[in-house]
Design an enzyme around this catalytic site. Structure first.
Site, PDB file in Angstrom:
ATOM      1  N   CYS A 136       0.841  -1.198   0.000  1.00  0.00           N
ATOM      2  CA  CYS A 136       0.000   0.000   0.000  1.00  0.00           C
ATOM      3  C   CYS A 136       0.876   1.248   0.000  1.00  0.00           C
ATOM      4  CB  CYS A 136      -0.903  -0.016   1.239  1.00  0.00           C
ATOM      5  SG  CYS A 136      -1.817   1.507   1.514  1.00  0.00           S
ATOM      6  N   GLU A 187       2.265  -5.109   9.043  1.00  0.00           N
ATOM      7  CA  GLU A 187       2.607  -3.736   8.643  1.00  0.00           C
ATOM      8  C   GLU A 187       3.637  -3.149   9.593  1.00  0.00           C
ATOM      9  OE1 GLU A 187       0.684   0.592   9.219  1.00  0.00           O
ATOM     10  OE2 GLU A 187      -0.624  -0.804   8.170  1.00  0.00           O
ATOM     11  N   THR A 233      -1.174   2.533  10.269  1.00  0.00           N
ATOM     12  CA  THR A 233      -2.101   3.291   9.418  1.00  0.00           C
ATOM     13  C   THR A 233      -3.568   3.063   9.746  1.00  0.00           C
ATOM     14  OG1 THR A 233      -2.061   1.538   7.728  1.00  0.00           O
ATOM     15  CG2 THR A 233      -0.475   3.351   7.489  1.00  0.00           C
ATOM     16  N   CYS A 283      -4.558   6.268   7.952  1.00  0.00           N
ATOM     17  CA  CYS A 283      -5.203   6.137   6.647  1.00  0.00           C
ATOM     18  C   CYS A 283      -6.569   6.817   6.673  1.00  0.00           C
ATOM     19  CB  CYS A 283      -5.355   4.646   6.325  1.00  0.00           C
ATOM     20  SG  CYS A 283      -6.369   4.317   4.863  1.00  0.00           S
ATOM     21  N   SER A 295      -7.786  -9.392  10.921  1.00  0.00           N
ATOM     22  CA  SER A 295      -7.694  -8.073  10.287  1.00  0.00           C
ATOM     23  C   SER A 295      -7.768  -6.980  11.345  1.00  0.00           C
ATOM     24  CB  SER A 295      -8.838  -7.900   9.276  1.00  0.00           C
ATOM     25  OG  SER A 295      -8.946  -6.557   8.882  1.00  0.00           O
ATOM     26  N   ASN A 336      -7.860  -3.680  11.048  1.00  0.00           N
ATOM     27  CA  ASN A 336      -8.827  -2.599  10.805  1.00  0.00           C
ATOM     28  C   ASN A 336     -10.260  -3.075  11.033  1.00  0.00           C
ATOM     29  OD1 ASN A 336     -10.392  -2.763   7.961  1.00  0.00           O
ATOM     30  ND2 ASN A 336      -8.382  -3.725   7.719  1.00  0.00           N
ATOM     31  N   SER A 343     -10.392  -5.151   4.016  1.00  0.00           N
ATOM     32  CA  SER A 343      -9.938  -6.337   3.294  1.00  0.00           C
ATOM     33  C   SER A 343     -11.069  -7.327   3.027  1.00  0.00           C
ATOM     34  CB  SER A 343      -8.820  -7.028   4.090  1.00  0.00           C
ATOM     35  OG  SER A 343      -9.217  -7.277   5.421  1.00  0.00           O
TER      36      SER A 343
END
Length: 283
Positions: A97, A127, A162, A191, A219, A221, A263
């Protein structure tokens, strides 16, 4: 059952780009040529399985690959891993990304300027691990319990994973600012797409009887979306897909809300919504 879907949910541009690059790479490689992904391309088992059936092999380390093409997933990797792949002659397709790449460049710059790099995020998230690998001296803090790891009276250069929430970033900066330091330099690396999804989810969950957050259990997020919704609506459930739903939670509910992590593919969302809308008829 009436179903409302969050205005912002599902694939973000970075994930959409990674999936598109994976599909294009598989098309160009053709039969008989190995295409690997170093770790799951995104944190969604349904989408990873779909790509596996098309020929994308997910591996955990470079040692599991012989030769061929390697896709760098959206979370990115540490420079040392990238260099190792190049040295071993792999063809590299980089789907990192752009915001993660920006974060990696920022921590390098902070280190070059003499700051001790502090990352607000989850230490074991890919990440964050990739970003940690970009600098020599770095501290990762997930919550206030980790602040004891910070150097006293240091020049701190602070960034954030992010997909963290603005609320968490603000709370952590407040806590850090109450400790001893000589200088703080903070760069906003959140983000905007993740923030939009958080705001949209919070707004929706307050209008419905039951709230569903769709996405991989690993995940970050998506978990954050679920945590935020839970604060505003206790009847919030984090599920990967329709098959995981306990239908009992729908009894007595008239309006359901649906959102999804960055995602989560559209087909998972659409399938879930269709089943929800038909729930009353099926009963």
């Amino acid at each position: 059952m009436k179903v409302l879907v969050a205005a912002k949910c599902g694939f973000c541009p970075g994930v959409r780009n990674a999936i598109s690059m994976a599909e294009e790479t598989l098309r160009r490689s053709g039969a008989g040529r190995s295409v690997y992904c170093l770790g799951p391309i995104i944190h969604n088992k349904d989408e990873v399985e779909r790509l596996r059936t098309s020929g994308l092999h997910t591996v955990d380390s470079v040692d599991e690959m012989d030769s061929g093409t390697v896709l760098i997933r959206s979370h990115g990797v540490a420079p040392s891993e990238l260099n190792r792949l190049k040295e071993q002659g792999f063809h590299i397709v980089d789907a990192t990304c752009v915001l993660v790449k920006r974060l990696q460049q920022i921590v390098k710059q902070l280190e070059a300027e003499g700051y001790e790099v502090v990352i607000i995020g989850e230490e074991n998230h890919p990440e964050v691990q990739g970003v940690v690998g970009c600098v020599g001296d770095v501290v990762v803090v997930a919550g206030e319990d980790d602040l004891g790891k910070l150097p006293k009276n240091g020049r701190l250069g602070i960034v954030c994973q992010t997909t963290q929430s603005p609320e968490h970033l603000g709370a952590m900066l407040d806590a850090i600012a109450r400790r001893s330091f000589s200088e703080l330099k903070v760069i906003n690396t959140l983000c905007k797409e993740a923030i939009k999804r958080q705001e949209s989810a919070i707004e929706l969950c307050q209008q419905v009887d039951v709230m569903f957050v769709l996405g991989g259990l690993h995940s970050a997020n998506t978990r954050r979306l679920a945590d935020l919704c839970k604060k505003h609506n206790e009847a919030t459930f984090h599920l990967q897909n329709w098959d995981e739903l306990d239908k009992k939670v729908l009894f007595g509910k008239a309006v359901a809300g649906v959102t999804a992590g960055a995602s989560t593919p559209n087909w998972v969302i659409e399938e879930f919504v269709e089943h929800l809308e038909r729930f009353g008829e099926e009963r």
